[in-house]
Design an enzyme around this catalytic site. Sequence first.
Site, short mmCIF file in Angstrom:
data_model
loop_
_atom_site.label_atom_id
_atom_site.label_comp_id
_atom_site.label_asym_id
_atom_site.label_seq_id
_atom_site.Cartn_x
_atom_site.Cartn_y
_atom_site.Cartn_z
N HIS A 176 29.26 21.93 23.79
CA HIS A 176 28.91 21.64 22.40
C HIS A 176 28.69 20.14 22.19
O HIS A 176 29.28 19.29 22.87
CB HIS A 176 29.95 22.21 21.43
CG HIS A 176 31.35 21.72 21.59
ND1 HIS A 176 31.79 20.51 21.07
CD2 HIS A 176 32.43 22.28 22.18
CE1 HIS A 176 33.07 20.36 21.33
NE2 HIS A 176 33.50 21.41 22.02
N ASP A 215 29.06 18.44 19.18
CA ASP A 215 29.85 17.81 18.13
C ASP A 215 31.24 17.42 18.64
O ASP A 215 31.72 17.92 19.65
CB ASP A 215 29.98 18.74 16.92
CG ASP A 215 30.63 20.07 17.29
OD1 ASP A 215 30.28 20.64 18.34
OD2 ASP A 215 31.50 20.54 16.52
N ASP A 224 36.90 16.60 25.06
CA ASP A 224 36.43 17.76 24.29
C ASP A 224 35.13 17.43 23.56
O ASP A 224 35.17 16.99 22.41
CB ASP A 224 37.52 18.19 23.31
CG ASP A 224 37.18 19.47 22.57
OD1 ASP A 224 36.29 20.21 23.01
OD2 ASP A 224 37.80 19.72 21.52
N GLU A 277 30.60 23.52 16.92
CA GLU A 277 31.64 24.32 17.58
C GLU A 277 33.01 24.05 16.98
O GLU A 277 33.83 24.97 16.83
CB GLU A 277 31.65 24.03 19.09
CG GLU A 277 32.52 24.96 19.91
CD GLU A 277 33.97 24.53 20.03
OE1 GLU A 277 34.79 25.35 20.50
OE2 GLU A 277 34.29 23.38 19.65
N HIS A 308 41.21 15.97 20.64
CA HIS A 308 41.51 15.76 19.22
C HIS A 308 42.59 14.69 19.00
O HIS A 308 43.02 14.48 17.86
CB HIS A 308 41.95 17.06 18.53
CG HIS A 308 40.91 18.13 18.52
ND1 HIS A 308 40.89 19.15 17.59
CD2 HIS A 308 39.83 18.35 19.31
CE1 HIS A 308 39.86 19.96 17.82
NE2 HIS A 308 39.21 19.48 18.87
#
Length: 399
Positions: free
Chosen positions: A89, A91, A122, A155, A372
Site C-alpha cells: 500500500h 499510504d 509499514d 489501506e 505506527h
Amino acid sequence: MLSFSHELKYIFEELTGVEKQKQIDILSNLIAIQSVNNHEDQVADYISSLFEPYKSQGVKIERVTYAPHRDSLVVTIGKGEKVLGLSGHEDVVDAGDRQAWNSDPFKATIKDGKLYGRGATDMKSGLAALIVAMIDMLESDSVPGKIKLFATVGEETGEYGAAQLTKEGYVDGISGMLIAEPGNEMSEVGFTSKGVIDYIITSIGKGAHSSQPEKGINAIDHLIDFANEVKPLMAQFNKVDPVLGKLTHVQSLFNGGEQINSVPAKAVIKGNIRTIPEYPNKVVFDALNNLVGKLNQKEGYELSIRYSFPEEAMPGDANSPFIKLIKKVHDQMYDEPLVANGQSGASDGSEFLHAKGDFSIALLGPGNGTAHQSNEYVDVAVYHKSVEFYKQFASAFFE
C-alpha cells in the site's frame, strides 16, 4: 559446484554498492512522499516513472483513481496464463508528535544499519522491495512469468484501493497473492488474519433543563443501555480459532451531551470488533442490528447504527502449496525457519480474497514491530535481502 542455497547467499553478498544504493534511493524517495491517508497519487507518479523506461518490454501501467489525489496503480510485467500478484500500500499513518522522532520522519535517515522514516516498516520498504525486484527482473531479461503489482490507496483507514481494484476486476484470475506487509524481519509469514467491524451507534434524545429532566429524553441513558447489553451479546461469539483465537470487542469512544446542566439530546458510542473466520461479518451485523431494533421498541428510544468499512476475516491454510513454496524459498536463503502465523490486524488481503479465482494469499515483507510508532525503522540488510527473496520466489512460483 555451489549448492542452490549457497549460490543465493553468494549472489546477495556480491551486490554492488551501486545496486544497494539504488535500492536505498527508491525506498528513501517513497518515504519522502507524505502520503498520510492522502496524496497517494504522488506515490503512483513515482512508481510509474520507475517502470516507464521498460514499456518497450511490454510493461503495462494502469492508474485507478479512487478520489482526487488518490490513485492506486497496477503494473503488469511478463506474459502467460499463470499470474503472480504482488502488493503493497502507498499510504502511511500520521507521524504524530514530531518531537518524539530523532530525525525527520519524511526524510530517510540511516544509523547503525537501520533506516528510519514514516513508512519504513509499514510498508514502504515492502513496496520498494517489490518494485526493485520487478525492475531487476526486467533489466536482466529474467521475468519468469506474468506478474502484477498492486499498489493501493487507503489501506490504513479501510483498504479502499484494494476494495476498488477487486470490485473492478483487476485482481480476477491471479494464481497467488503475496503482500509485502512487515513479517518480523522476514521471519514470519501471515496466512490468515482477523477481520474488522467498526460500528457507530447514535442515540437521539430530547434536550431539557437538568432541573426538569422529566421534560427531556436522556440520550446518554439509552446509549448506556446499549453499551451494557452489547458486551454479553458479543461474548456469545465464543468459538476459538486455532490460530487467531477469539473474536474481540472493545467499546472505544463515547461522546454525548452539550453542557452539565442540560439533559443530553444526542450521544454517540463507537466500538471495534476483530472477527475470526468462524463468524462471518454478516452474523455479527445481524446480532448488532437486532439489539438496536429491540431497544428501539422501548418508549422514547431512537438508536441508529452504521458501520465504517468493515473487513472480513481472511481464512488460510498453513499447509497450502503457496505457503509451502514460500517456506521452501525462504529456507534456501535464511538460516532460521519461516514461521507461519495468523495476524490480528486486517490488511488488503481481506479485500483481495473476494476476487474471482482460486488462489492463496500470504503476507511477508521486511519490517518489524515499529509500525505506527515514532522512530519507525527497517533493518537495511533485511530490506536488501528481501529484494532477492522476492526475485527467487517469483522464479520458483512459475517453475
